[in-house]
Design a protein around this motif. Sequence first.
Motif, PDB file in Angstrom:
ATOM      1  N   LYS A 180       0.812  -1.217   0.000  1.00 57.04           N
ATOM      2  CA  LYS A 180       0.000   0.000   0.000  1.00 57.04           C
ATOM      3  C   LYS A 180       0.843   1.265   0.000  1.00 57.04           C
ATOM      4  CE  LYS A 180      -4.368  -1.693   1.740  1.00 57.04           C
ATOM      5  NZ  LYS A 180      -5.473  -1.513   2.719  1.00 57.04           N
ATOM      6  N   ALA A 181       2.152   1.109   0.164  1.00 58.53           N
ATOM      7  CA  ALA A 181       3.031   2.272   0.023  1.00 58.53           C
ATOM      8  C   ALA A 181       2.905   2.870  -1.372  1.00 58.53           C
ATOM      9  CB  ALA A 181       4.483   1.882   0.306  1.00 58.53           C
ATOM     10  N   GLU A 182       2.613   2.035  -2.375  1.00 53.56           N
ATOM     11  CA  GLU A 182       2.416   2.539  -3.733  1.00 53.56           C
ATOM     12  C   GLU A 182       1.205   3.459  -3.811  1.00 53.56           C
ATOM     13  OE1 GLU A 182       2.654   0.230  -7.268  1.00 53.56           O
ATOM     14  OE2 GLU A 182       3.840  -1.327  -6.314  1.00 53.56           O
ATOM     15  N   ALA A 183       0.104   3.046  -3.171  1.00 56.38           N
ATOM     16  CA  ALA A 183      -1.092   3.883  -3.181  1.00 56.38           C
ATOM     17  C   ALA A 183      -0.856   5.186  -2.425  1.00 56.38           C
ATOM     18  CB  ALA A 183      -2.262   3.120  -2.562  1.00 56.38           C
ATOM     19  N   LEU A 184      -0.097   5.113  -1.336  1.00 56.39           N
ATOM     20  CA  LEU A 184       0.245   6.340  -0.609  1.00 56.39           C
ATOM     21  C   LEU A 184       1.062   7.276  -1.493  1.00 56.39           C
ATOM     22  CD1 LEU A 184       1.149   4.885   2.907  1.00 56.39           C
ATOM     23  CD2 LEU A 184      -0.803   6.346   2.346  1.00 56.39           C
ATOM     24  N   ALA A 185       1.954   6.700  -2.305  1.00 54.11           N
ATOM     25  CA  ALA A 185       2.730   7.520  -3.235  1.00 54.11           C
ATOM     26  C   ALA A 185       1.823   8.187  -4.254  1.00 54.11           C
ATOM     27  CB  ALA A 185       3.785   6.666  -3.939  1.00 54.11           C
ATOM     28  N   GLY A 186       0.824   7.436  -4.757  1.00 53.38           N
ATOM     29  CA  GLY A 186      -0.124   8.020  -5.701  1.00 53.38           C
ATOM     30  C   GLY A 186      -0.917   9.149  -5.083  1.00 53.38           C
ATOM     31  N   LEU A 187      -1.308   8.989  -3.803  1.00 53.14           N
ATOM     32  CA  LEU A 187      -2.044  10.042  -3.111  1.00 53.14           C
ATOM     33  C   LEU A 187      -1.166  11.277  -2.919  1.00 53.14           C
ATOM     34  CD1 LEU A 187      -4.827  10.523  -1.865  1.00 53.14           C
ATOM     35  CD2 LEU A 187      -3.911   9.712   0.318  1.00 53.14           C
ATOM     36  N   ALA A 188       0.100  11.057  -2.572  1.00 55.84           N
ATOM     37  CA  ALA A 188       1.022  12.189  -2.419  1.00 55.84           C
ATOM     38  C   ALA A 188       1.215  12.906  -3.750  1.00 55.84           C
ATOM     39  CB  ALA A 188       2.369  11.690  -1.890  1.00 55.84           C
ATOM     40  N   GLN A 189       1.264  12.143  -4.847  1.00 56.59           N
ATOM     41  CA  GLN A 189       1.393  12.767  -6.162  1.00 56.59           C
ATOM     42  C   GLN A 189       0.206  13.671  -6.463  1.00 56.59           C
ATOM     43  OE1 GLN A 189       2.772  10.805  -9.743  1.00 56.59           O
ATOM     44  NE2 GLN A 189       3.211   8.981  -8.555  1.00 56.59           N
TER      45      GLN A 189
ATOM     46  N   VAL B  16      -1.547  15.361  -4.446  1.00 57.46           N
ATOM     47  CA  VAL B  16      -1.393  16.616  -3.695  1.00 57.46           C
ATOM     48  C   VAL B  16      -0.374  17.512  -4.390  1.00 57.46           C
ATOM     49  CG1 VAL B  16      -0.700  17.619  -1.495  1.00 57.46           C
ATOM     50  CG2 VAL B  16      -2.059  15.528  -1.522  1.00 57.46           C
ATOM     51  N   PHE B  17       0.757  16.938  -4.813  1.00 55.43           N
ATOM     52  CA  PHE B  17       1.773  17.710  -5.533  1.00 55.43           C
ATOM     53  C   PHE B  17       1.178  18.339  -6.794  1.00 55.43           C
ATOM     54  CE2 PHE B  17       5.222  15.454  -3.228  1.00 55.43           C
ATOM     55  CZ  PHE B  17       6.058  16.526  -2.996  1.00 55.43           C
ATOM     56  N   ILE B  18       0.445  17.523  -7.554  1.00 56.50           N
ATOM     57  CA  ILE B  18      -0.094  17.993  -8.824  1.00 56.50           C
ATOM     58  C   ILE B  18      -1.123  19.090  -8.612  1.00 56.50           C
ATOM     59  CG2 ILE B  18      -1.345  17.291 -10.899  1.00 56.50           C
ATOM     60  CD1 ILE B  18      -0.147  14.464 -10.459  1.00 56.50           C
ATOM     61  N   ALA B  19      -1.982  18.918  -7.594  1.00 62.99           N
ATOM     62  CA  ALA B  19      -2.987  19.938  -7.307  1.00 62.99           C
ATOM     63  C   ALA B  19      -2.326  21.255  -6.906  1.00 62.99           C
ATOM     64  CB  ALA B  19      -3.918  19.457  -6.194  1.00 62.99           C
TER      65      ALA B  19
ATOM     66  N   ARG C  61       1.427   3.869 -12.769  1.00 64.20           N
ATOM     67  CA  ARG C  61       0.275   4.312 -13.546  1.00 64.20           C
ATOM     68  C   ARG C  61      -0.034   5.782 -13.274  1.00 64.20           C
ATOM     69  NH1 ARG C  61      -3.126   0.881 -11.887  1.00 64.20           N
ATOM     70  NH2 ARG C  61      -2.895  -0.667 -13.531  1.00 64.20           N
ATOM     71  N   ALA C  62       0.056   6.181 -12.006  1.00 64.92           N
ATOM     72  CA  ALA C  62      -0.173   7.585 -11.651  1.00 64.92           C
ATOM     73  C   ALA C  62       0.892   8.472 -12.284  1.00 64.92           C
ATOM     74  CB  ALA C  62      -0.161   7.746 -10.125  1.00 64.92           C
ATOM     75  N   ASP C  63       2.139   8.018 -12.254  1.00 65.57           N
ATOM     76  CA  ASP C  63       3.229   8.780 -12.851  1.00 65.57           C
ATOM     77  C   ASP C  63       3.016   8.923 -14.356  1.00 65.57           C
ATOM     78  OD1 ASP C  63       5.470  10.196 -12.019  1.00 65.57           O
ATOM     79  OD2 ASP C  63       6.847   8.655 -12.719  1.00 65.57           O
ATOM     80  N   ALA C  64       2.602   7.829 -15.005  1.00 68.36           N
ATOM     81  CA  ALA C  64       2.382   7.862 -16.457  1.00 68.36           C
ATOM     82  C   ALA C  64       1.216   8.779 -16.816  1.00 68.36           C
ATOM     83  CB  ALA C  64       2.124   6.450 -16.976  1.00 68.36           C
ATOM     84  N   LEU C  65       0.176   8.792 -15.985  1.00 68.95           N
ATOM     85  CA  LEU C  65      -0.955   9.683 -16.240  1.00 68.95           C
ATOM     86  C   LEU C  65      -0.500  11.134 -16.245  1.00 68.95           C
ATOM     87  CD1 LEU C  65      -3.987  10.209 -16.567  1.00 68.95           C
ATOM     88  CD2 LEU C  65      -4.178  10.141 -14.074  1.00 68.95           C
TER      89      LEU C  65
ATOM     90  N   VAL D 114      -7.115  14.995  -9.458  1.00 65.08           N
ATOM     91  CA  VAL D 114      -8.331  14.377  -8.912  1.00 65.08           C
ATOM     92  C   VAL D 114      -8.390  12.895  -9.272  1.00 65.08           C
ATOM     93  CG1 VAL D 114     -10.852  14.351  -9.027  1.00 65.08           C
ATOM     94  CG2 VAL D 114      -9.634  16.530  -8.902  1.00 65.08           C
ATOM     95  N   ARG D 115      -8.085  12.560 -10.520  1.00 62.28           N
ATOM     96  CA  ARG D 115      -8.132  11.160 -10.956  1.00 62.28           C
ATOM     97  C   ARG D 115      -7.120  10.305 -10.202  1.00 62.28           C
ATOM     98  NH1 ARG D 115      -7.864  10.232 -17.215  1.00 62.28           N
ATOM     99  NH2 ARG D 115      -8.031   8.098 -16.402  1.00 62.28           N
ATOM    100  N   ILE D 116      -5.904  10.818 -10.060  1.00 56.69           N
ATOM    101  CA  ILE D 116      -4.863  10.060  -9.358  1.00 56.69           C
ATOM    102  C   ILE D 116      -5.259   9.853  -7.905  1.00 56.69           C
ATOM    103  CG2 ILE D 116      -2.474  10.160  -8.545  1.00 56.69           C
ATOM    104  CD1 ILE D 116      -1.824  11.688 -11.156  1.00 56.69           C
TER     105      ILE D 116
END
Length: 294
Positions: free
Chosen positions: A84-93, A95-98, A155-159, A202-204
């Motif tokens: 689940k560290a991967e999902a936490l990374a996606g959530l952090a991304q 926030v960065f993107i927003a 996947r989040a990074d690629a998006l 939002v999608r990520i």
Amino acid sequence: MNPPRQPTQVQNDRLLKLATYASVLVALLLIALKALVWYMSGSVSLLASLIDSLMDAGASLINLIAVAYALTPPDKGHRYGHGKAEALAGLAQSVFIAGSALLVLYQGIDRLRNPQPLDAAWYGVAVMLLSIIATLLLLRFQARVIRRTGSTAIRADALHYRSDLLMNGSIIVALLLAHYGIPGADALFGIAIALVIGFSAVRIGQDAVQILMDHELPDEVRKEALALARAVPGVIDVHDLRTRQSGQQWFMQLHLELPGDLPLSEAHALGEQVRLAIQKRYSRAEVLVHKDPV
């Protein structure tokens, strides 16, 4: 002692790490080039791209750390692994993107109110073309990694990098329009890019939250797992299938309905057949089978 990892899993782990390294290197290269040309030109849309690349680097660095941690084998404190560290990374991304979207939006509105001429527009166009080439190469590699691993973080990074392609193309148009006497185009394109970045955030964030909340695996996966279990001779029926995802690992739990007079050894053998049938189809699934007498 942890069980040895299968060759395909070792290869997937290596691909994940390579994808995070490649993402960080591309982001750092583009930051250096965009910072130089933005300083020379003063373009808001180029500033938007620079900020986005800074966010890319930060998010990719988070990915690098999170993926390395997520690939750590299960231990006594984390029996289900660290995926689940991967999902936490996606959530952090997200926030960065927003945050980057809000900053770019502010800069674009300010430039509309206070228009300024652009300098060195052709250097900006050259940097954007280089950015498009580097991004396409990175996305091609990331697509291969996603097909092999299904990684949420990659996947989040690629998006985000896919949205960069649209951004870089629009910046080229904005710089050319500004160079030929339409200065407001630079600010308007910057605002439009900010909105696209915000939508990506939002999608990520939604995808990451679904995994952290133990959302079920896709319906087609669940249906096929049930069909595989019911196809094993001797199984009367299957119920109460529960699934979730943690990083690269899928977890499935289901109840088999078996004849009540079946010897324990035969019931266990049927359970193993069901488990192996599902794992043969979905190699990253860990399957737990419970037997119910009928």
